[in-house]
Scaffold this active site. Structure first.
Site, PDB file in Angstrom:
ATOM      1  N   SER A 115      -4.046  -6.074 -12.117  1.00 44.33           N
ATOM      2  CA  SER A 115      -5.217  -5.881 -11.823  1.00 44.33           C
ATOM      3  C   SER A 115      -6.591  -5.358 -12.725  1.00 44.33           C
ATOM      4  CB  SER A 115      -5.358  -5.663 -10.495  1.00 44.33           C
ATOM      5  OG  SER A 115      -5.525  -4.495  -9.887  1.00 44.33           O
ATOM      6  N   ASP A 120      -4.141   1.331   3.348  1.00 43.21           N
ATOM      7  CA  ASP A 120      -4.306   1.702   2.051  1.00 43.21           C
ATOM      8  C   ASP A 120      -5.849   2.579   2.597  1.00 43.21           C
ATOM      9  OD1 ASP A 120      -3.286  -0.284   1.479  1.00 43.21           O
ATOM     10  OD2 ASP A 120      -4.790  -1.901   0.410  1.00 43.21           O
ATOM     11  N   HIS A 158      -6.104   1.737 -10.352  1.00 47.23           N
ATOM     12  CA  HIS A 158      -5.951   2.706  -8.762  1.00 47.23           C
ATOM     13  C   HIS A 158      -4.828   2.491  -8.633  1.00 47.23           C
ATOM     14  CE1 HIS A 158      -6.716  -1.432  -7.719  1.00 47.23           C
ATOM     15  NE2 HIS A 158      -5.920  -1.472  -6.655  1.00 47.23           N
ATOM     16  N   ALA A 198     -10.064  -1.745   2.830  1.00 46.29           N
ATOM     17  CA  ALA A 198     -11.116  -2.286   2.574  1.00 46.29           C
ATOM     18  C   ALA A 198     -11.141  -3.180   3.296  1.00 46.29           C
ATOM     19  CB  ALA A 198     -11.852  -2.732   1.473  1.00 46.29           C
ATOM     20  N   HIS A 235       0.706   0.583  -7.292  1.00 51.50           N
ATOM     21  CA  HIS A 235       0.719   0.209  -8.468  1.00 51.50           C
ATOM     22  C   HIS A 235       1.469   1.199  -9.972  1.00 51.50           C
ATOM     23  CE1 HIS A 235      -1.905  -2.476  -6.792  1.00 51.50           C
ATOM     24  NE2 HIS A 235      -2.654  -2.576  -6.725  1.00 51.50           N
ATOM     25  N   ASP A 257      -1.281   0.640  -1.633  1.00 52.08           N
ATOM     26  CA  ASP A 257      -1.595   0.600  -3.159  1.00 52.08           C
ATOM     27  C   ASP A 257      -0.302   0.633  -3.890  1.00 52.08           C
ATOM     28  OD1 ASP A 257      -2.538  -1.981  -3.319  1.00 52.08           O
ATOM     29  OD2 ASP A 257      -4.274  -1.273  -3.898  1.00 52.08           O
ATOM     30  N   CYS A 309      -8.055  -6.040   1.309  1.00 51.17           N
ATOM     31  CA  CYS A 309      -7.134  -6.001   1.603  1.00 51.17           C
ATOM     32  C   CYS A 309      -7.119  -5.781   3.809  1.00 51.17           C
ATOM     33  CB  CYS A 309      -6.810  -4.571   1.304  1.00 51.17           C
ATOM     34  SG  CYS A 309      -6.418  -4.157   0.157  1.00 51.17           S
ATOM     35  N   GLU A 336      -1.793  -9.965  -8.050  1.00 51.72           N
ATOM     36  CA  GLU A 336      -1.451  -9.190  -7.596  1.00 51.72           C
ATOM     37  C   GLU A 336      -1.768  -9.124  -5.676  1.00 51.72           C
ATOM     38  OE1 GLU A 336      -4.515  -6.968  -6.873  1.00 51.72           O
ATOM     39  OE2 GLU A 336      -6.064  -7.844  -8.392  1.00 51.72           O
ATOM     40  N   LYS A 342       2.681  -1.858  -1.456  1.00 48.86           N
ATOM     41  CA  LYS A 342       2.525  -3.371  -1.865  1.00 48.86           C
ATOM     42  C   LYS A 342       1.667  -3.102  -3.566  1.00 48.86           C
ATOM     43  CE  LYS A 342      -1.817  -3.645   0.716  1.00 48.86           C
ATOM     44  NZ  LYS A 342      -3.034  -3.641  -0.395  1.00 48.86           N
TER      45      LYS A 342
END
Length: 194
Positions: free
Chosen positions: A65, A15, A76, A136, A59, A57, A140, A108, A101
């Site tokens: 989330s 990420d 985000h 982070a 999304h 990510d 993740c 989530e 993902k």
């Protein structure tokens, strides 16, 4: 301890996206500081025939989330937005595979293994040992490492090539301890590079 990389190894870059770097919607403090080091590791991995994975990510706009929908985080890494793009300085190997993902609005997904074909992809490519870098540490990276261990991979986290959010001051240190207690090895980049 010097470690050699081979085609039985994989590196997962977790990420490193614009929204998780300073200036983004959900910035990890100094998140972009690791990019030059991660690039060095990626060049070494590429030369060694190591399997390269980039998770992101990805999304939908209505992801659970997001605070708007009762979640924890600001909006985000929404699909097709600038914030979801990889950091512009991150080296993207043409041999690398991108795993998206968090694509289901109702779940989530901190781990790169959750709801993806990452495990099958790694197994199909003969990967047994994984090195994890990115963002982070306390979310993740941690969940990807724990899932990697559960799936039987020899799992290493490169301590100087990860950064944490630290919602609470010791979150990253606690996350590294949790990964280690579950069987991950915490190493420094010099063990792979020099």
């Amino acid at each position: 301890m010097k470690m050699e990389l081979s085609s039985a190894d994989g590196i997962i870059v977790v990420d490193i996206q614009r929204d998780f770097c300073p200036g983004g919607a959900l910035p990890v403090p100094e998140g972009d500081d690791i990019v030059p080091l991660v690039n060095e590791l990626l060049h070494k991995a590429e030369k060694s025939g190591c399997f390269i994975v980039y998770t992101r990510d990805w999304h939908p706009q209505n992801h659970m989330s997001f605070k708007t929908f009762g979640g924890t985080w600001p909006e985000h890494c929404v699909q097709w937005t600038a914030g979801a793009e990889f950091h512009p300085s991150l080296y993207l190997s043409d041999k690398g595979v991108i795993i998206s993902k968090g694509t289901n609005p109702e779940f989530e997904a901190y781990s790169g293994f959750q709801g993806t074909d990452l495990d099958a992809t790694l197994k199909a490519n003969g990967v047994h040992r994984l090195f994890i870098v990115g963002l982070a540490t306390d979310y993740c990276v941690k969940e990807t490492a724990l899932d990697s261990l559960q799936r039987g991979y020899d799992t290493y986290v490169v301590k100087d090539a990860v950064r944490g959010v630290n919602v609470h001051p010791n979150d990253s240190e606690n996350a590294l301890n949790e990964m280690e207690q579950n069987g991950a090895k915490i190493i420094f980049s010099k063990e792979l590079l020099y």
